[in-house]
Design a protein around this motif. Structure first.
Motif, short mmCIF file in Angstrom:
data_model
loop_
_atom_site.label_atom_id
_atom_site.label_comp_id
_atom_site.label_asym_id
_atom_site.label_seq_id
_atom_site.Cartn_x
_atom_site.Cartn_y
_atom_site.Cartn_z
N LEU A 15 4.31 2.63 -1.39
CA LEU A 15 3.92 1.55 -2.72
C LEU A 15 2.59 1.55 -2.83
CD1 LEU A 15 7.03 -0.64 -2.73
CD2 LEU A 15 6.87 1.30 -4.12
N LEU A 16 1.91 1.29 -1.84
CA LEU A 16 0.61 0.94 -1.90
C LEU A 16 -0.38 2.17 -1.97
CD1 LEU A 16 0.66 -2.36 0.55
CD2 LEU A 16 0.38 -1.97 -2.17
N ASP A 17 -0.18 2.99 -2.63
CA ASP A 17 -0.71 4.34 -2.59
C ASP A 17 -1.99 4.33 -3.17
OD1 ASP A 17 0.37 4.12 -5.05
OD2 ASP A 17 1.01 6.25 -5.16
N GLU A 18 -2.98 3.83 -2.80
CA GLU A 18 -4.22 3.72 -3.27
C GLU A 18 -5.06 5.05 -3.49
OE1 GLU A 18 -7.80 0.20 -3.18
OE2 GLU A 18 -7.25 1.12 -1.52
N ASP A 19 -5.83 5.18 -4.19
CA ASP A 19 -6.68 6.47 -4.73
C ASP A 19 -7.80 6.38 -3.53
OD1 ASP A 19 -8.67 8.18 -5.35
OD2 ASP A 19 -8.83 7.69 -7.44
#
Length: 620
Positions: A585-589
């Motif tokens: 869910l925390l798939d930051e760029d």
């Protein structure tokens, strides 16, 4: 004053440790703002010998071709007593007392960065030398300028070296130490040529003339040293280095310096300049000038550092916190982001932000308008009234009043109110549903607004999608409950009629009442019209009641619940996820992650610089 050079030394080391060494970057650079002395010269100009003479030690790699392939930041620090030693920034806990080992480590560290090829690198090597016989001074030894590439070097090496040198000396805070051999025409000097390009007035260039003792007999360098051939703001300084034969014989620096002094004092052409010549004098002049420049730059440095810290903190705040590594930290982080979104959503509903007024518009305008547009002509037409009254009587006519007929008329008419009631529910759920079928809901619209206004959700695309989906699912469930409740209000009116309304109806002829008729005239038009009129009055009374009760039901079931428990179901499911699932869910760029790391390092550098400057006292 000595503290000033030490201060810049520490800041330069911190810059390199944290990845700031003046390269082109989107990040602010402290390196470029620090005063420095860059040593520039062509190959075989005697550049290395000048540096070794200033230090008083043999420590630089020697050989043919390009020996210096990385910038060497040489920091000289005078100590009162004790054995002289050297330290490298990349080996912070190791002291070198053998300067032959220093030479080897410079070559090895160069190879670690560039490989064993003859490539160059802009990443500096930091070498600090502590000795009672040096002055406090920092010099940056740059690769020697060359005119042709040798075997093993790319064709671009000439331009690559020139561009690296220019990137250092074109900065206004850089002092240029231009090394030129006296036994070559000054007009062909690589150092003078490139220095003139970036410092045409010679305001920050020191000219050093080497190999004076190797000039042809009958010639001298007096015109150059006196500034007649090529004038600089600072006096030229001549030096006499050890010859290759001296180096091969391991003639020590003490003897070499003594011979240098003797040369200038005993040579008639240079005797009047002797006290302004030599490597010892060069070191002292550079040290004093560097201290003066640093002192003048301190206020500007402080201003730059303070402003940059504010800018870095602002951008880091905008980028958000870094992702936690453990399940608990990730869950907490997601919950905090969701709470931020939920708060923004509530602010839209409560009026702190725009959008919540659209819900009121549905109750104040759309629902009343929809109820007002209801047409009861079909239900209360003469034919329908007669039909329902007759059917309600069954096989025997009513005796006094057609009660069952009244009930059926009222029920069939109230059913039409369900349409506006449902429309009111959907209007709160769907913006402008009275006018269009396929449009976003008011609440959905506010959800999407809140999501777009929550910076952290823009940072994590997968979490943004999940939160939006969970919020919409909750709104769908709340809409269904709201629709049921609103329709139940209509069903309640159908299931139990207000008896008092009918009891208050006029009963006498003068007042247009409903006197007893014979069984043969109870179905005439006048009688049926009175029934229809009575039913319509009752319906209007019920509509007036629903006009106020439906909004209360909708707010209770939808708006209130949305404020209270929009993401409750999502939170329950979230608690069941493992660390890896939370991580998805925390798939930051990745570019944002890297920029945050880079900014954090740069902020660490500037805060350290701020602390360093604050601890240094200097005279005004």
């Amino acid at each position: 004053m000595e503290n000033l050079i030490a201060l810049v030394n520490r800041l330069q080391r911190a810059c390199t440790a944290l990845g700031d060494h003046g390269e082109d970057s989107a990040l602010p650079t402290l390196w470029d703002a620090l005063p420095s002395i860059a040593v520039v010269g062509g190959q075989s100009s005697g550049k290395s010998s000048v540096l070794e003479s200033i230090v008083g030690k043999d420590f630089l790699p020697r050989g043919s071709g390009i020996v210096t392939r990385r910038p060497l930041v040489l920091q000289l620090q005078r100590i009162d007593e004790g054995r002289e030693y050297a330290e490298f920034a990349h080996l912070p806990r190791k002291r070198f007392t053998d300067f032959a080992a220093v030479r080897k480590e410079i070559a090895d560290e160069t190879d670690r960065e560039t490989g064993r090829s003859k490539q160059i690198s802009s990443v500096p090597i930091y070498l600090s030398i502590y000795s009672p016989s040096v002055v406090n001074l920092t010099l940056i030894d740059l690769p020697g300028l060359t005119k042709v590439a040798v075997e093993g070097q790319p064709d671009s090496i000439v331009h690559d070296i020139e561009n690296m040198v220019r990137s250092y000396i074109e900065k206004p805070n850089c002092i240029i130490l231009a090394i030129s051999p006296a036994n070559q025409d000054l007009a062909t000097s690589d150092a003078i040529k490139i220095s003139r390009e970036v410092d045409p007035r010679g305001e920050r260039t020191f000219g050093v003339l080497t190999k004076i003792d190797l000039m042809d007999k009958g010639t001298d360098a007096v015109d150059i040293l006196e500034g007649k051939s090529y004038k600089l703001q600072f006096p030229w300084i001549g030096v006499v280095n050890r010859s290759q034969a001296d180096i091969n014989k391991s003639v020590d620096m003490i003897a070499a310096r003594r011979r240098e002094r003797e040369y200038f004092s005993s040579t008639p052409e240079y005797r009047h300049l002797a006290n302004k010549m030599g490597s010892e004098h060069l070191g002292k002049v550079l040290s004093k000038h560097l201290e003066t420049v640093i002192k003048s730059r301190i206020p500007g440095l402080q201003s730059l550092i303070n402003k940059t810290i504010i800018d870095l903190e602002s951008e880091l705040s905008r980028l958000g916190k870094p992702i936690a590594t453990d399940a608990g930290g990730r869950l907490y982080m997601i919950m905090e982001i969701c709470r931020a979104f939920d708060q923004i959503f509530k602010e839209h509903l409560d009026g702190t932000r725009s959008g919540g007024d659209k819900v009121y518009n549905v109750f104040d305008n759309q629902l009343p308008a929809a109820l007002k547009r209801l047409q009861f002509d079909k239900q209360l037409s003469m034919e329908n009234v007669r039909k329902l009254i007759t059917e309600a009587d069954g096989y025997q006519p009513h005796l006094i009043a057609p009660e069952q007929g009244y009930r059926r008329l009222i029920e069939s008419t109230l059913i039409t109110i369900k349409g506006p009631a449902e429309a009111a529910v959907d209007a709160v759920h769907i913006l402008n549903s009275v006018y269009a079928r396929t449009v976003h809901s008011i609440l959905k619209d506010l959800v999407h607004k809140a999501i777009s206004e929550t910076p952290e959700l823009r940072q994590y695309p997968s979490l943004r999608v999940e939160v939006a989906s969970a919020a919409v699912e909750s709104l769908d469930r709340m809409r269904d409950e709201s629709r049921k409740a609103s329709l139940q209000l209509v069903d309640m009116e159908c299931s139990y009629l207000t008896v008092d309304f009918f009891r208050r109806l006029p009963q006498d002829v003068e007042k247009g009442g409903n006197p007893t008729h014979s069984i043969f005239d109870r179905y005439n038009d006048s009688y049926l019209r009175r029934i229809g009129s009575n039913v319509l009055s009752y319906i209007h009374m019920v509509v007036g009641t629903l006009r106020h009760s439906i909004p209360k039901s909708v707010v209770y079931c939808q708006v209130r619940e949305a404020k209270r428990a929009l993401l409750d179901h999502f939170f329950v499911e979230l608690g069941k996820k493992e660390a890896k699932q939370l991580g998805t869910l925390l798939d930051e760029d990745p570019t944002i992650m890297q920029r945050r790391i880079s900014l954090a390092k740069r902020l660490e550098l500037y805060r350290a610089a701020q602390a360093e400057i604050d601890t240094v006292a200097w005279s005004k």
